[in-house]
Each structure stands twice: as C-alpha cells, then as structure tokens.
Design a protein around this motif. Structure first.
Motif, short mmCIF file in Angstrom:
data_model
loop_
_atom_site.label_atom_id
_atom_site.label_comp_id
_atom_site.label_asym_id
_atom_site.label_seq_id
_atom_site.Cartn_x
_atom_site.Cartn_y
_atom_site.Cartn_z
N VAL A 59 0.84 -1.22 0.00
CA VAL A 59 0.00 0.00 0.00
C VAL A 59 0.86 1.26 0.00
N ILE A 60 1.87 1.29 0.87
CA ILE A 60 2.67 2.51 0.99
C ILE A 60 3.35 2.82 -0.35
N TYR A 67 1.06 4.42 -3.10
CA TYR A 67 0.81 5.87 -3.07
C TYR A 67 2.06 6.70 -3.34
N ARG A 79 -8.46 12.41 -7.42
CA ARG A 79 -9.05 12.88 -6.16
C ARG A 79 -9.62 14.29 -6.31
N CYS A 88 -3.39 11.85 5.10
CA CYS A 88 -4.01 13.08 4.56
C CYS A 88 -3.97 13.15 3.05
N GLY A 89 -3.23 12.25 2.39
CA GLY A 89 -3.16 12.28 0.93
C GLY A 89 -2.53 13.57 0.45
N ILE A 124 -9.83 17.42 1.48
CA ILE A 124 -10.25 17.31 2.88
C ILE A 124 -9.56 18.34 3.77
N ASP A 177 1.21 11.49 6.32
CA ASP A 177 1.01 10.50 5.27
C ASP A 177 2.34 9.81 5.00
N SER A 178 2.25 8.53 4.62
CA SER A 178 3.47 7.77 4.36
C SER A 178 4.03 8.05 2.97
N SER A 179 3.29 8.77 2.14
CA SER A 179 3.75 9.05 0.77
C SER A 179 4.43 10.41 0.69
N LEU A 203 2.99 12.79 -2.00
CA LEU A 203 1.71 13.40 -1.62
C LEU A 203 1.93 14.50 -0.57
N SER A 227 5.16 10.15 7.43
CA SER A 227 5.26 9.23 8.56
C SER A 227 4.22 8.12 8.41
N MET A 230 1.41 6.12 9.98
CA MET A 230 0.50 6.39 11.09
C MET A 230 0.56 5.31 12.17
N ARG A 231 1.03 4.12 11.80
CA ARG A 231 1.09 3.02 12.78
C ARG A 231 2.13 3.26 13.86
N SER A 236 -8.17 6.06 4.88
CA SER A 236 -6.74 5.78 5.00
C SER A 236 -6.51 4.57 5.92
N LEU A 266 -5.00 -0.51 6.38
CA LEU A 266 -4.18 -1.26 7.34
C LEU A 266 -4.76 -2.64 7.58
C1 LIG Z 1 -7.35 6.77 -0.38
S1 LIG Z 1 -6.05 7.84 0.13
C2 LIG Z 1 -6.97 9.02 1.11
C3 LIG Z 1 -6.25 10.32 1.28
C4 LIG Z 1 -7.05 11.43 1.98
N1 LIG Z 1 -7.45 11.06 3.32
C5 LIG Z 1 -8.25 11.78 1.16
O1 LIG Z 1 -9.37 11.38 1.52
O2 LIG Z 1 -8.08 12.47 0.14
C6 LIG Z 1 -5.21 6.87 1.35
C7 LIG Z 1 -4.00 7.58 1.95
O3 LIG Z 1 -3.52 6.84 3.08
C8 LIG Z 1 -2.10 6.89 3.07
N2 LIG Z 1 -1.60 5.76 3.86
C9 LIG Z 1 -1.77 4.44 3.63
N3 LIG Z 1 -1.17 3.71 4.58
C10 LIG Z 1 -0.61 4.61 5.44
C11 LIG Z 1 0.16 4.49 6.64
N4 LIG Z 1 0.46 3.27 7.16
N5 LIG Z 1 0.57 5.62 7.26
C12 LIG Z 1 0.29 6.84 6.75
N6 LIG Z 1 -0.44 7.02 5.61
C13 LIG Z 1 -0.88 5.92 4.98
C14 LIG Z 1 -1.77 6.82 1.59
O4 LIG Z 1 -0.45 7.24 1.31
C15 LIG Z 1 -2.83 7.71 0.99
O5 LIG Z 1 -2.44 9.05 0.91
#
Ligand SMILES: C[S@@+](CC[C@H](N)C(=O)[O-])C[C@H]1O[C@@H](n2cnc3c(N)ncnc32)[C@H](O)[C@@H]1O
Length: 205
Positions: free
Chosen positions: A9-10, A13, A24, A52-53, A58, A73-75, A78, A94, A96-97, A113, A117
């Motif tokens: 997943v990480i 993105y 988006r 936060c993407g 948002i 966000d891990s990306s 983004l 970062s 989030m976990r 988001s 997980l």
């Molecule tokens: C579907 S997008 C949603 C982004 C934003 N919340 C929005 O609604 O526009 C999912 C987001 O979760 C982030 N993400 C996924 N796993 C993550 C993690 N373990 N820690 C931080 N961010 C994570 C992704 O990088 C991505 O930006």
C-alpha cells in the motif's frame, strides 16, 4: 501473516501519487460529514489528519474554515503536494502506525486511510487515536461494512483494504474512551462510505 498487497500500500501511493491526486481532485462528496465533524470544534482548532493524501479536498476544507492541520502521510510525493498547496500548515511523512507526536488535537481524522491497514494494525491504531486526544476531541474515520479483507484493482495494481466488524469498532472505541456519536454504513450520500464519528472523554485510569 499479512497479505503481500497490504505491504504494497505505501509503495502504491508513492508510485501513483500524481495520478491519484488528479482523480481525487474531481471528487468531493464528503462536505456533509466534514461539516458535522467541524460542528464539534471551536474556532482555531488543531486537527490531526492521518493519511491526509494530497491535502485536497479534505484538509483544504478545514483550512478554509480557519483550523490548523497536522497532516501525516506515508507518501512523500503526496506530502510534497500538501506542502506546496498549504505551506503554513504542518505536514509530515510518517507511517501512522508508529505515530507519537506528543501533542493532542481537538479533531482527529482518518478518512479513507485507516482502511488500508491490516486488521491487527487497525486495532492498534486506537491507542494512537487515544494518545493524541483530549477531553472532547472528535474522531472521524471510514471503514468497511463487515469483518474482512478486499483487494481491488486500481490504477493497474492490487490495492488492499481491510475492515473489522462494526461491533469490534464499537467496542474498541468504547474501551479507548470514545463514545460513538454516529455511524452510517454505506452512506449513499457519501459515495457508499461507512463513516464513524466519535468523541473522546478522559478515562479515570
Ligand atoms: C485513499 S487515500 C486518502 C487520502 C485522503 N485522506 C483523502 O481522503 O483524500 C489513502 C491515503 O492513506 C495513506 N496511507 C496508507 N497507509 C498509510 C500508513 N500506514 N501511514 C500513513 N499514511 C498511509 C496513503 O499514502 C494515501 O495518501
């Protein structure tokens, strides 16, 4: 053992940041839920946006309403977009976990988001929600409708999602000091999302 798609997943993105952001920007069905979330916040509140993407639409909505964002966000690509769009807010690359900011927030959001997980990581995130909450903090997140895993094909790659059961989310919220304000399963007015809104009360222990 977690599914290989969960581990991907990480990277997903990272690789698809630009394309994902373009898609988006065409979509904003969340206004009613964001307004409900904001109705619990005083002016000038601090909001933690987990996953936060690209910050749009948002976080942008909250910033328009004069609140202050810490976006995680891990990306990196983004987060770079967030930084370019809203340079006065706080943005962090970062996972989030493993988040521990030593700061509390009046609002905590994990919108579309947290559902990326694996189930055990979702369970553990409730400690992170709690750690960043204070009396009266409002929490909102989206989930699946039932216990399970789903892997969708998106932008040519498998994309992992998981969900606990509504009962388990309910009891995790309660055991971490959050009262459920509302939960709407498959909200037709919000693209079919299942949305949870809860509020934190300080626990005695
Ligand atoms: C579907 S997008 C949603 C982004 C934003 N919340 C929005 O609604 O526009 C999912 C987001 O979760 C982030 N993400 C996924 N796993 C993550 C993690 N373990 N820690 C931080 N961010 C994570 C992704 O990088 C991505 O930006």
């Amino acid at each position: 053992m977690s599914h290989p798609a969960a581990k991907a997943v990480i990277g997903f993105y990272h690789r698809h940041a630009e394309q994902w952001d373009t898609l988006r920007q065409r979509y904003f069905a969340e206004k009613a839920w964001l307004d409900r979330f904001l109705s619990y916040l005083a002016p000038d509140s601090q909001i933690l946006d987990l996953g936060c993407g690209s910050g749009c639409p948002i976080a942008a909505y909250f910033i328009d309403h004069q609140h202050h964002i810490t976006g995680v966000d891990s990306s990196k690509p983004l987060i770079n977009l967030c930084q370019q769009r809203f340079p006065t807010q706080r943005w962090m690359v970062s996972d989030m976990r493993h988040l521990s900011l030593n700061q509390t927030y009046q609002g905590i959001l994990a919108w579309d988001s947290f559902f990326h997980l694996v189930k055990d990581d979702q369970r553990a995130i409730f400690d992170i929600f709690k750690q960043h909450a204070i009396q009266g903090s409002v929490l909102m997140f989206t989930s699946g409708t039932h216990d399970g895993e789903a892997i969708n094909d998106f932008l040519g790659e498998p994309l992992y999602h998981a969900s606990l059961s509504p009962n388990e989310y309910h009891s995790l919220l309660n055991s971490h000091g959050f009262d459920v304000i509302d939960m709407v399963a498959s909200d037709p007015d919000c693209g079919g999302r299942t949305v949870w809104l809860a509020q934190f009360h300080q626990q005695d222990n």
